[in-house]
Design a protein around this motif. Sequence first.
Motif, mmCIF file in Angstrom:
data_model
loop_
_atom_site.group_PDB
_atom_site.id
_atom_site.type_symbol
_atom_site.label_atom_id
_atom_site.label_comp_id
_atom_site.label_asym_id
_atom_site.label_seq_id
_atom_site.Cartn_x
_atom_site.Cartn_y
_atom_site.Cartn_z
ATOM 1 N N ASP A 1 -2.217 -6.369 5.820
ATOM 2 C CA ASP A 1 -3.304 -7.058 5.130
ATOM 3 C C ASP A 1 -4.427 -6.087 4.793
ATOM 4 N N ALA A 2 -4.749 -5.199 5.735
ATOM 5 C CA ALA A 2 -5.812 -4.219 5.504
ATOM 6 C C ALA A 2 -5.438 -3.248 4.392
ATOM 7 N N VAL A 3 -4.200 -2.778 4.383
ATOM 8 C CA VAL A 3 -3.766 -1.839 3.343
ATOM 9 C C VAL A 3 -3.824 -2.501 1.975
ATOM 10 N N GLN A 4 -3.381 -3.757 1.874
ATOM 11 C CA GLN A 4 -3.452 -4.430 0.584
ATOM 12 C C GLN A 4 -4.892 -4.541 0.099
ATOM 13 N N LEU A 5 -5.799 -4.956 0.955
ATOM 14 C CA LEU A 5 -7.199 -5.089 0.559
ATOM 15 C C LEU A 5 -7.775 -3.761 0.098
#
Length: 308
Positions: free
Chosen positions: A250-254
């Motif tokens: 989720d962090a990488v996508q954001l």
Amino acid sequence: MSEEIPVRIREIAPRLTFQDHVVATEVKLELVRRLVSAGVRSFELSSFVRPDLVPGLADAAEVFAAAREIPGLTLDCCVGNARGLSRAADAGADSAYFLLSADEEFARANIGRSTGESLAELGRMTSVPGITLGTYVIFAWGGPSGPARGAEEFEPLARRLLDLGVDRWILADSSGYAAPPQIRALVEAALEFVAGENLSVQIHDGRGMGLAALPALVELGVGTIDTSLAGSGGHPAMPGSQGGGLCTEDAVQLLELSGVRTGIDLGRLVDAANWLAEEAGAPAKGFVRHAGPVPGAGERARPVAFTW
């Protein structure tokens, strides 16, 4: 020459998940291989602590020996005393972070000594050769049962750490207390004492505010952001708690959709997260692996300014 990656994601699932979810050593190594295939290069790999207290990490030396065969990785660990630090150095860890709790009750439950006694132990550890020593500040923003903390409560501890010569810190929001204003205030206070490249932030996302902290961490120049694949994790001293870390995928996508390069392949990361949840049976959360990545989020982000 490779492009500079402005945000270093350090993957902590090999330690945070398996300290509370006991699996075979080969499962841990398979997780590392899958993460490396996705582009992850920085790990908190295990802890050198008492195996009777944390049996899931009793194989720390074996995990380090195997992971050391993969070139180009940064391999860190946690330690609770000078003996653990020496074991970490012998295993080839790049850095070891002392488990210092800002919460007195948890300090005694986790390590068996007060915060003050822990600082004295940390002072004795600074002379151990062959490894870089840093420290956690667990529950830096408050918890697990106590009130929220801010910069005013943190600053005396920061000065004490510098007096000991320890200037590499991991600030951990171990109970997920902090919204972005609290994240920013404490990080800004910490940056008055140490350089951004020496500061890491680790958020345990039990209250759902973890992703919201990312813009502030990037803008403030925090050197490392700790995340945990599939939002997994837990702690044997806190059974049943929401101990998972900020979800890596989720962090990488954001970050990638915001124009911040991570150097990580989101598709392979999602595959690894699904494997961890399904094949390894680890408790897991997160959104991307259920809903699928936003189209284009797995492509290399454009090097644009991050101005949130």
